[in-house]
Write a protein that holds these residues in place. Structure first.
Motif, short mmCIF file in Angstrom:
data_model
loop_
_atom_site.label_atom_id
_atom_site.label_comp_id
_atom_site.label_asym_id
_atom_site.label_seq_id
_atom_site.Cartn_x
_atom_site.Cartn_y
_atom_site.Cartn_z
N HIS A 41 0.82 -1.21 0.00
CA HIS A 41 0.00 0.00 0.00
C HIS A 41 0.86 1.26 0.00
CE1 HIS A 41 -3.63 2.38 0.79
NE2 HIS A 41 -2.80 3.17 1.45
N PHE A 42 0.65 2.07 -1.03
CA PHE A 42 1.19 3.43 -1.11
C PHE A 42 -0.01 4.30 -1.47
CE2 PHE A 42 4.67 0.65 -2.62
CZ PHE A 42 5.57 0.87 -1.58
N GLU A 43 -0.22 5.37 -0.73
CA GLU A 43 -1.44 6.17 -0.89
C GLU A 43 -1.59 6.77 -2.29
OE1 GLU A 43 -2.96 10.26 0.93
OE2 GLU A 43 -2.86 8.64 2.41
N THR A 79 4.92 7.45 -2.95
CA THR A 79 5.49 6.15 -3.32
C THR A 79 7.00 6.28 -3.46
OG1 THR A 79 3.44 5.58 -4.47
CG2 THR A 79 5.41 4.29 -5.02
N PRO A 80 7.76 5.37 -2.85
CA PRO A 80 9.22 5.42 -2.99
C PRO A 80 9.64 5.30 -4.45
CG PRO A 80 8.58 3.87 -1.26
CD PRO A 80 7.33 4.27 -1.97
N ASP A 81 10.66 6.07 -4.82
CA ASP A 81 11.12 6.12 -6.21
C ASP A 81 11.50 4.76 -6.77
OD1 ASP A 81 10.74 8.85 -6.17
OD2 ASP A 81 12.87 9.33 -5.89
N GLY A 101 -8.88 13.74 -9.11
CA GLY A 101 -9.81 12.67 -9.44
C GLY A 101 -9.52 11.33 -8.79
N GLN A 102 -8.52 11.27 -7.90
CA GLN A 102 -8.22 10.01 -7.25
C GLN A 102 -9.36 9.66 -6.29
OE1 GLN A 102 -4.42 9.87 -5.23
NE2 GLN A 102 -4.61 7.69 -4.79
N GLU A 103 -9.91 8.47 -6.46
CA GLU A 103 -11.02 8.01 -5.62
C GLU A 103 -10.59 6.93 -4.64
OE1 GLU A 103 -14.16 6.87 -8.28
OE2 GLU A 103 -14.41 8.91 -9.04
N VAL A 104 -9.67 6.08 -5.06
CA VAL A 104 -9.12 5.05 -4.17
C VAL A 104 -7.70 5.46 -3.85
CG1 VAL A 104 -8.51 2.61 -3.92
CG2 VAL A 104 -10.58 3.26 -5.19
N PHE A 105 -7.42 5.63 -2.56
CA PHE A 105 -6.11 6.12 -2.16
C PHE A 105 -5.14 4.98 -1.92
CE2 PHE A 105 -8.69 9.79 -2.02
CZ PHE A 105 -7.84 10.81 -2.40
N HIS A 106 -4.84 4.32 -3.01
CA HIS A 106 -3.83 3.27 -3.15
C HIS A 106 -3.29 3.49 -4.55
CE1 HIS A 106 -2.55 -1.13 -2.42
NE2 HIS A 106 -2.04 -0.81 -3.60
#
Length: 111
Positions: free
Chosen positions: A45-47, A52-54, A87-92
């Motif tokens: 899981h990265f929001e 997210t790590p590079d 527009g992000q709806e799912v935070f993954h």
């Protein structure tokens, strides 16, 4: 509480899988905007993109290429939304792969 994509990764919610490996999963979107609409996610899981790590991105890029090959796609669009106002709806973190193998892909309305 796990997000919906984490539940899909764990098998708690069913999905129509395209392919997966130990780090990533690709599955069909339940509300497609194109004839082919696949979501590609890291299993961890990265929001969102910014958090997210590079080091994830080169591996994810290779996986995305594998998904396209699996689906026999040479022409496709990749979309990722970073944050609620984008527009992000799912935070993954997820990337939408959309395509129309039978013709030109039209641009959907963005606002």
């Amino acid at each position: 509480m796990d997000c919906i994509f984490c539940k899909i990764v764990k098998g708690e919610i069913p999905s129509k899988k395209v392919t997966e490996n130990d780090k990533f999963l690709a599955f069909y979107d339940i509300n497609p905007i194109a004839p082919v609409h696949v979501l590609i996610i890291p299993k961890e899981h990265f929001e969102k993109f910014d958090s997210t790590p590079d080091e994830i991105f080169p591996q994810m890029a290779e996986f995305i290429k594998e998904v396209a090959k699996t689906l026999n796609l040479s022409d496709y669009r990749l979309i990722t939304n970073n944050g609620k106002n984008a527009g992000q709806e799912v935070f993954h973190l997820h990337v939408h792969m959309v395509a129309n193998p039978d013709g030109k892909l039209k641009w959907p309305k963005l606002v």
